[in-house]
Design a protein around this motif. Structure first.
Motif, PDB file in Angstrom:
ATOM      1  N   TYR A 102     -11.988  -0.979  -0.661  1.00 51.90           N
ATOM      2  CA  TYR A 102     -11.411   0.349  -0.887  1.00 51.90           C
ATOM      3  C   TYR A 102     -11.812   0.936  -2.248  1.00 51.90           C
ATOM      4  O   TYR A 102     -11.275   1.952  -2.651  1.00 51.90           O
ATOM      5  CB  TYR A 102      -9.893   0.287  -0.780  1.00 51.90           C
TER       6      TYR A 102
ATOM      7  N   LYS B 161     -12.494  -5.775   3.871  1.00 49.26           N
ATOM      8  CA  LYS B 161     -12.382  -4.321   3.810  1.00 49.26           C
ATOM      9  C   LYS B 161     -12.306  -3.921   2.355  1.00 49.26           C
ATOM     10  O   LYS B 161     -11.460  -4.420   1.606  1.00 49.26           O
ATOM     11  CB  LYS B 161     -11.129  -3.866   4.563  1.00 49.26           C
TER      12      LYS B 161
ATOM     13  N   ALA C  80      -9.468  -4.310  -2.223  1.00 50.94           N
ATOM     14  CA  ALA C  80     -10.097  -4.896  -1.035  1.00 50.94           C
ATOM     15  C   ALA C  80      -9.095  -5.804  -0.331  1.00 50.94           C
ATOM     16  O   ALA C  80      -8.102  -6.237  -0.934  1.00 50.94           O
ATOM     17  CB  ALA C  80     -11.345  -5.683  -1.423  1.00 50.94           C
TER      18      ALA C  80
ATOM     19  N   TYR D 133      -3.861  -0.960  -7.680  1.00 46.65           N
ATOM     20  CA  TYR D 133      -3.956  -0.656  -6.258  1.00 46.65           C
ATOM     21  C   TYR D 133      -4.776  -1.741  -5.572  1.00 46.65           C
ATOM     22  O   TYR D 133      -5.425  -2.557  -6.229  1.00 46.65           O
ATOM     23  CB  TYR D 133      -4.580   0.720  -6.023  1.00 46.65           C
TER      24      TYR D 133
ATOM     25  N   SER E  54       0.830  -1.200   0.000  1.00 47.16           N
ATOM     26  CA  SER E  54       0.000   0.000   0.000  1.00 47.16           C
ATOM     27  C   SER E  54       0.864   1.250   0.000  1.00 47.16           C
ATOM     28  O   SER E  54       0.593   2.217  -0.719  1.00 47.16           O
ATOM     29  CB  SER E  54      -0.928   0.010   1.221  1.00 47.16           C
TER      30      SER E  54
END
Length: 284
Positions: free
Chosen positions: A283, A281, A29, A26, A11
């Motif tokens: 993103y 999660k 998740a 990128y 990240s």
């Protein structure tokens, strides 16, 4: 190095790039500690013809949940199983052997190693589903016989009709039928329903209750091989019941259909349950 630290460093690398640099990927998740890259989602969407990236993302997340579940439970895919699956895939693709299959993939710009890894993951997920879902599905003989009994009590009739708005035209059609003119011929010449007329008045194979009430009553009160005039508020129908048949009871086909229905529901319930306990999660 811990998994969380690896994710953190990835990240940092991606999001600390200079503003002028082109960001090509990128983390979209993180599922059970495993990153899902944006490129994975785009690739999945392209391969499966999905236009909505959010839908593709959700599917990739489901796949990752299943994959991490299989890995956490210690399931493995042996080299023998993987090689057998690769050989089968190669044959189904028209290749004579793995070497020829690799050349086919290369000509299409597909990485053999990527395909191999993807196939390995699919096999791993399949093992999990086979153990936790498929193995628990049962279709009993009682269920099959229940459907067979239902089929036998619902005969199917092959129906034709001639439709006209005037009684005079309907009477003319009846006269021609009494003279022995084939029903299909009369329907093509006189029926005012363009959809059925071009097919000789053919409506289809119908079950009780599938037609509007006046026609349904006429169909099921007429002996196969005979016809009847029916008056409705919209016009006149000459209904012809050509034949009646009782649906056959193909037990193997019924068993297969019931299994598929149960499997689809069980798999959805299984995945939904895993989602409730998974760490996800998002993103993007």
């Amino acid at each position: 190095m811990s998994r969380n630290l690896v994710i953190f460093l990835i990240s940092i690398f991606i999001f600390s790039m200079p503003a002028t640099a082109k960001i090509v990927d990128y983390i979209a998740a993180i599922v059970n500690g495993e990153p899902v890259l944006y490129s994975e989602i785009v690739k999945f969407a392209k391969e499966n013809g999905i236009d909505d990236l959010e839908k593709a993302r959700d599917k990739v997340i489901e796949r990752k949940i299943l994959l991490t579940q299989a890995q956490s439970e210690g399931l493995k895919v042996t080299d023998k199983e993987l090689n057998a699956a690769l050989e089968d895939l190669a044959k189904r693709s028209g290749a004579k052997n793995i070497a020829e299959f690799k050349k086919m993939l290369q000509s299409q710009g597909i990485s053999f190693e990527d395909l191999k890894e993807n196939l390995k993951e699919q096999l791993l997920i399949a093992k999990l589903i086979a153990r936790d879902v498929k193995s628990k599905i049962n279709v009993s003989d009682v269920e099959i016989q229940k459907i067979c009994s239902s089929l036998k009590s619902h005969p199917v009739r092959t129906v034709y009709y001639i439709y006209t708005k005037s009684k005079e035209k309907a009477q003319k059609a009846l006269e021609l039928l009494k003279q022995g003119v084939p029903f299909e011929k009369v329907a093509k010449e006189l029926s005012e329903d363009p959809t059925t007329a071009q097919n000789g008045g053919y409506v289809g194979k119908v079950t009780k209750g599938s037609l509007i009430k006046p026609l349904d009553i006429a169909v099921w009160s007429t002996k196969p091989g005979t016809y009847k005039l029916v008056e409705t508020k919209n016009g006149y129908y000459i209904v012809f019941v050509k034949s009646q048949e009782t649906p056959s009871c193909n037990e193997e086909e019924i068993r297969r259909r019931l299994f598929v229905q149960k499997f689809q529901k069980a798999l959805k319930d299984y995945i939904d349950n895993l989602k409730r306990t998974a760490s996800v999660k998002v993103y993007m």
